[in-house]
Design an enzyme around this catalytic site. Sequence first.
Site, short mmCIF file in Angstrom:
data_model
loop_
_atom_site.label_atom_id
_atom_site.label_comp_id
_atom_site.label_asym_id
_atom_site.label_seq_id
_atom_site.Cartn_x
_atom_site.Cartn_y
_atom_site.Cartn_z
N TYR A 145 -29.88 -28.96 11.46
CA TYR A 145 -30.24 -30.11 10.63
C TYR A 145 -29.66 -31.43 11.17
CZ TYR A 145 -31.74 -26.70 7.10
OH TYR A 145 -32.38 -25.67 6.43
N ASP A 205 -25.30 -17.37 5.62
CA ASP A 205 -25.39 -16.36 6.68
C ASP A 205 -24.23 -16.42 7.65
OD1 ASP A 205 -28.10 -15.14 6.15
OD2 ASP A 205 -28.65 -17.24 6.27
N HIS A 448 -31.80 -24.85 17.78
CA HIS A 448 -32.87 -24.58 16.83
C HIS A 448 -33.02 -25.71 15.82
CE1 HIS A 448 -30.19 -23.47 13.42
NE2 HIS A 448 -29.41 -22.97 14.36
N TYR A 529 -36.95 -28.79 1.24
CA TYR A 529 -35.80 -29.05 0.38
C TYR A 529 -34.64 -29.63 1.18
CZ TYR A 529 -32.54 -25.33 1.82
OH TYR A 529 -31.64 -24.56 2.51
N ARG A 530 -34.74 -29.60 2.49
CA ARG A 530 -33.64 -29.98 3.38
C ARG A 530 -34.25 -30.12 4.77
NH1 ARG A 530 -28.61 -25.74 4.04
NH2 ARG A 530 -27.13 -27.04 5.18
#
Length: 604
Positions: A145, A205, A448, A529-530
Site C-alpha cells: 500500500y 497474516d 506487490h 476499502y484501502r
Amino acid sequence: MSNRQAPPPTLAEKYSGVPARLAAIAQDAKDRLYSHKTAPDSVPRRGGLRLPPDTSREAFDEAIAALKQELGQANVVLNDKPLVDGWYLEHPNTHDAFAVIDQEELVSSAIAYPGSTAEVQAVVKWANKFAIPIYPISIGRNVGYGGSAPRVPGAVVVDLGRRMNKILNIDAENASCMVEPGVSYFALYEEIQKKKLPLWIDTPDLGGGSVLGNAIDRGVGYTPFGDHFANHCGMEVVLPNGELLRTGMGALPGKNGADNPTWQSFQPAYGPYSDGIFSQSNFGIVCQMGFWLMRETGHQSYMITFPRDEDFPNIVEAIRPLAQKGILGNIPQLRHVAQELNVTGKPKSHWYAGTSPVPREVIQKHAAQMPCGDCSWVFYGTQYGDETSINSQLEIIKSAFSSIKGFKFFLPSDLPPDHYLHSRALVCSGVPVLRELDWLNWKPNAAHLFFSPITPTRGEDATVVHDINVRLHQKYAFDLFPTLCVAGREMHYITNIIYDRSSDDEKRRAAALMRELISETAREGYGEYRTHILFADQVARTYNWNNNALMRFNETIKDALDPNGILAPGRNGIWPKKYRGKGWELLGDSVEKVVGGGTISPKL
C-alpha cells in the site's frame, strides 16, 4: 556459493524484530527471498537530498536545526544516504521498498524520531512554524500500500515506532490493552505469553506490523475480533495544531489525574463518536490506542476444497447464511487453488517455464499432486468453543457445503506438517507468524500491489468482481491470486499483484492493471476499502455520490483542523487547501507515465 544472509533482528535486539521462536524461520525466509534477487541492494542516487515543496536548502537547514533542538541531534536524520529496499523485517523508513515509480520520487527529506506524545506535539508545532509537511508512520510495514513513502516528496517522515514502542497496559480482567505505535503483533503476543495470561490477540497474516497502525488503516485479522478498528477502544491523538485529544471515555479525567478507568471499556462515551475520523485520514496523529483482547478458548481449524472454478458463486451463497447465523467462528478465507502453489515458497519457474500467466491446466496438473488435490477453490475456517460445540458447528458447515458436488473436508491432522493450513491454524488462534512472506518468492525481486474492493456476500456480486479480475489479469499478463475474507454481509476481495520491481515493463503493466481494476469495479458499484498511495486520488474520486459530498466533507474537516496543510497531505486522497487543485492529484494514466523516470510533483 552460500546464499546465507545476515540474521534478521530479533525482538530482543530491536522493537520491530522477530521473536526468538521464529528466528530460524525468518532466516530461511530471508535466504529464500535473496536467493531469487538479481537487482542490486541500492543504486547511486541521482538527485541527492529531496527538499520539501517550496523550501530552499537554507530554509530547510534552519528548520532541521530547530527540530534537532526539540528532539535531540540523534533523533533527526537527513535522508541523503543510498536508498536500500531491504525486506520485510529490515525495511526502509525513507521510501517505499516496493516502489512502483522511481525509488527517489516518493522519498522523504528527513526522518524524525519522537519519543513521547509531548515530542510528537513539538514536531507538529515545528511543522506549522516552518511550513514543512510531515508524514507519520507507525512501523512502516504497510507493504503493498506504499510502505513508509510520503505522498508528498520531500516531506519529513515522523517515525513513531522506534522510540514509542511501549505496551502501556494489559488489563487481564478487562481483556484489554493500551499500546504505542511501535508495538508489533509479535511484541504484544510475546508479552501476553510472558505474563501467562489467558488472552489472545488478533493478528493479520504477517505479525510484524503495528497493532495501532493496522487498526488505523482498518486492517483485518481472522479471529472473532478480526475487525481491528471495530475492536479498538480509546485513542490519544495529536491534532494538526499540536493540541492533544483523548477520545471516548478518555475525555473524562480519572480520579487524581489518573487515566479514566473505563477508557478501554466503552468506545463512544458522550456526544459525537469522533474516533472514526482518525482512521484512514490525515486529521491527527494517534499516539496511544486501546484494544479489546479475546479470551483464550478451544479452537479447530479446517480446510474445504471445491473442484470447479464455476463453483465460486455457490460457495459464496453457502457461506452467507453460515456467517449471518454466527455459525462460522471467524473471518474465513476463500482462496483460488493457484495460491496453493504460491504459498509453498517455490518460484513460478518451478511450476511453469513460460512468462505468461500460469495456464489453468498447469495449475490443475500440479494441484493434483498436492494435498489439496485437483480442485479450484480452497476455504480456510476455524471454529471456537468446547469440543462438543465445535463438532456440532462442523457438521452444520459440512451440511451447508454438501450441495456443492465434490467438496472435500480436511483437518490439520490430515495434512503434512508443512501445509499452509497449519499456519492458518496459528493465525486464527491469535499467534502471529511469517508464512505469508513465501508469496514473494513467486518472482525475482518481487514486490506487490494489493487491490482490495468490497462486495456484498452474494454470489452474483462476487462473480462480477472476480470476472473483471480474471479478464484484466489476463490482459496485463499477471497471475491472479485472489483472497476473499468473507463476513455475513460483505467480503473483502483482495488481489495480490506480484511484479518484479527491477522491470519497468512489469511495473508499468501492474500500474495499468491497478488503474483499470479500480475504474471497472467502481462502474459496477464496488469500491476499494484501502489502496496504495499512488492510487488514492483515483479511489477517492470513485466515492463521488452527490457531487463528491463525502470528499467535500473531508476537505472541510481537513481545512478546519489543518489550515497550514502540514499533516500527511494527500493521504487517502485528502488534500489540504494549500495543495488542492494545483496538480498534485494522480489521475488517469499518470502513474504509468512516470514509471522508469519522470516526476509526480507539479511545477509550482
